[in-house]
Design a protein around this motif. Structure first.
Motif, short mmCIF file in Angstrom:
data_model
loop_
_atom_site.label_atom_id
_atom_site.label_comp_id
_atom_site.label_asym_id
_atom_site.label_seq_id
_atom_site.Cartn_x
_atom_site.Cartn_y
_atom_site.Cartn_z
N ARG A 384 -26.40 35.65 -32.12
CA ARG A 384 -26.42 36.47 -33.36
C ARG A 384 -27.85 36.81 -34.06
O ARG A 384 -27.85 37.95 -34.49
CB ARG A 384 -25.53 36.01 -34.50
CG ARG A 384 -24.21 35.82 -34.08
CD ARG A 384 -23.11 35.42 -35.05
NE ARG A 384 -23.10 36.54 -35.89
CZ ARG A 384 -22.46 36.50 -37.05
NH1 ARG A 384 -21.91 35.51 -37.55
NH2 ARG A 384 -22.15 37.57 -37.81
N ILE A 385 -28.82 36.15 -33.65
CA ILE A 385 -30.30 36.50 -34.14
C ILE A 385 -30.79 37.67 -33.43
O ILE A 385 -31.46 38.41 -34.01
CB ILE A 385 -30.94 35.23 -33.97
CG1 ILE A 385 -30.72 33.96 -34.68
CG2 ILE A 385 -32.72 35.54 -34.21
CD1 ILE A 385 -31.36 32.84 -34.38
N GLY A 386 -30.57 38.15 -32.13
CA GLY A 386 -30.92 38.92 -31.44
C GLY A 386 -31.97 38.43 -30.60
O GLY A 386 -32.34 37.43 -30.29
N GLY A 387 -32.77 39.56 -29.92
CA GLY A 387 -33.90 39.03 -29.19
C GLY A 387 -33.18 38.74 -27.68
O GLY A 387 -32.15 38.75 -27.33
N SER A 388 -34.05 38.01 -26.85
CA SER A 388 -33.62 37.74 -25.47
C SER A 388 -33.24 35.96 -25.52
O SER A 388 -33.70 35.34 -26.63
CB SER A 388 -34.61 37.73 -24.55
OG SER A 388 -35.78 37.04 -24.90
#
Length: 437
Positions: A384-388
């Motif tokens: 849920r934080i995002g990025g890869s």
């Protein structure tokens, strides 16, 4: 009527402007130097060409140049009303929402736009990638959503080097490593001057443990990629991760000193922040020496560039910096801000963010037990934080080291065994030995 490379009409009477726009789009999609100059040339040849202004605004936004981005996309909105097809009007409106930071609306508009014009690559690009609208939506299933989106529109693009780069990476992040790597490799073969494909390949190699192969890819290819390229530093960051896997901290820091330190202005700010902070954090977490001025430089950059960030992904790296320099006032302020946004329903990533703030602070203070207690209930929510996955793994690394240092060896072995089952890793093997007591 002029057309873009995907066969969509362009409202310009200037063949030179249309060609410059086509060139600029390809360069931007490949993350290759020269896109700015191409779009500005397109505007110079036809000042009323709305899509050229919109594309230039998009690059302003990538570099967090908010006022120029808003001014330029505003000009595109004015122009497209006077001279623009329905597709171009929707294109500009959708990019406007993204540039204005109205992410949820932009994602809805993007998906609606693609129903009518699936081959509009500049719009298709918005939800894709590690920093796209889906990745930063707060959804736990954003990797699967990217794969499904690419699967759905694959037939519309066929053997297109840009789309295949994205499709392959989406499959890789969603766990289909062999298929993802194969498609990405084919994309790279179609266009070698394609930093996006190289980057996607490095993620595939990270996921399947091909550390030496990834290092060779970068070494053999990077000479063709000018340092002004958006992904130049980030591609070398992947090489630094490989050095850390081998236990070569000196080489990892040499990459930082050469191309990552925040005085390197070629990288978009979010890349510079995340690459610098996460690499220094990894080095320090594993017990390697980090020069104090490195953290000071990164902190100064963050304080200048990220005064009002609301992305959970940015927050993660800002907290790393504040924790590393023991800025208690900053940490207190960041925690209060994220808790307030969570209470107001304005934190898409949810409860993992305040837990992450507290955990990173505890780790920097050597309070391993508190770090474990904060991360244990939310460690499954990292997506849920995002990025890869490669970028988010730094939090799992922190959790593992805190488990080992707090004496929770059995739990550390469970996490490490799952990772080693998925991919070989010399570093995880070393940590597994530590967790065996």
């Amino acid at each position: 009527m002029e057309q873009d490379r995907y066969g969509l009409p362009l409202s310009t009477d200037s063949p030179e402007s249309a060609q410059a726009y086509r060139d600029g789009v390809d360069l931007l999609l490949a993350f290759w130097p020269g896109a700015v100059e191409a779009f500005e040339h397109a505007i110079a040849r036809d000042p009323d060409f709305a899509l050229a202004h919109a594309a230039r605004a998009r690059i302003h936004a990538i570099y967090q140049q908010r006022e120029p981005a808003l001014q330029t996309i505003g000009r595109a909105r004015e122009l497209v009303k006077r001279r623009g097809t329905a597709r171009e009007q929707s294109h500009v409106a959708t990019l406007s929402l993204a540039i204005e930071g109205r992410s949820a609306e932009a994602l809805t508009a993007t998906l609606s736009h693609l129903e009518s014009w699936p081959r509009d690559a500049m719009v298709m690009a918005l939800p894709l990638g590690a920093f796209g609208l889906l990745a930063f939506s707060g959804r736990a299933d954003h990797d699967a959503a990217r794969r499904e989106l690419c699967d759905r529109f694959a037939a519309a693009y066929g053997e297109d080097w840009w789309f295949m780069s994205n499709h392959g990476w989406a499959l890789t992040e969603a766990g289909e490593l062999a298929k993802g790597r194969d498609i990405t490799t084919r994309a790279f073969a179609l266009r070698r001057h394609n930093a996006y494909a190289v980057h996607a390949l490095l993620h595939a190699m990270f996921e399947d443990g091909s550390v030496d192969e990834a290092d060779a890819l970068v070494t053999n290819w990077i000479g063709d990629y000018d340092r002004s390229g958006m992904l130049h530093g980030h591609i070398r960051w992947h090489q630094a991760l490989g050095a850390l896997d081998r236990g070569d901290a000196a080489q990892a820091f040499a990459v930082y000193a050469d191309v990552l330190r925040p005085t390197m202005e070629s990288a978009p700010p979010l890349n510079a922040l995340s690459d610098c902070a996460s690499l220094l954090w990894r080095l320090a977490a594993e017990g390697y020496s980090v020069p104090p001025n490195a953290w000071t430089d990164v902190a100064a950059y963050a304080n200048h560039r990220f005064t009002g960030s609301s992305l959970a992904f940015a927050e993660m790296h800002l907290v790393m910096i504040a924790a590393a320099v023991h800025d208690k006032a900053a940490l207190k302020g960041r925690l209060a801000a994220v808790e307030r946004r969570l209470a107001e329903g304005k934190l898409p990533a949810g409860r993992i963010v305040p837990h992450m703030v507290c955990a990173l602070r505890a780790f920097a203070d050597g309070d391993w037990r508190s770090c474990v207690d904060q991360l244990k209930p939310v460690i499954g929510d990292l997506a849920r934080i995002g990025g890869s996955h490669a970028q988010r793994e730094v939090i799992e690394d922190t959790y593992i080291l805190a488990l080992i240092r707090s004496g929770e060896l059995a739990q550390a072995r469970i996490v490490l065994d799952a990772r080693l089952h998925r991919r070989p890793s010399a570093r995880d093997t070393r940590w597994r030995a530590l967790a065996s007591g």
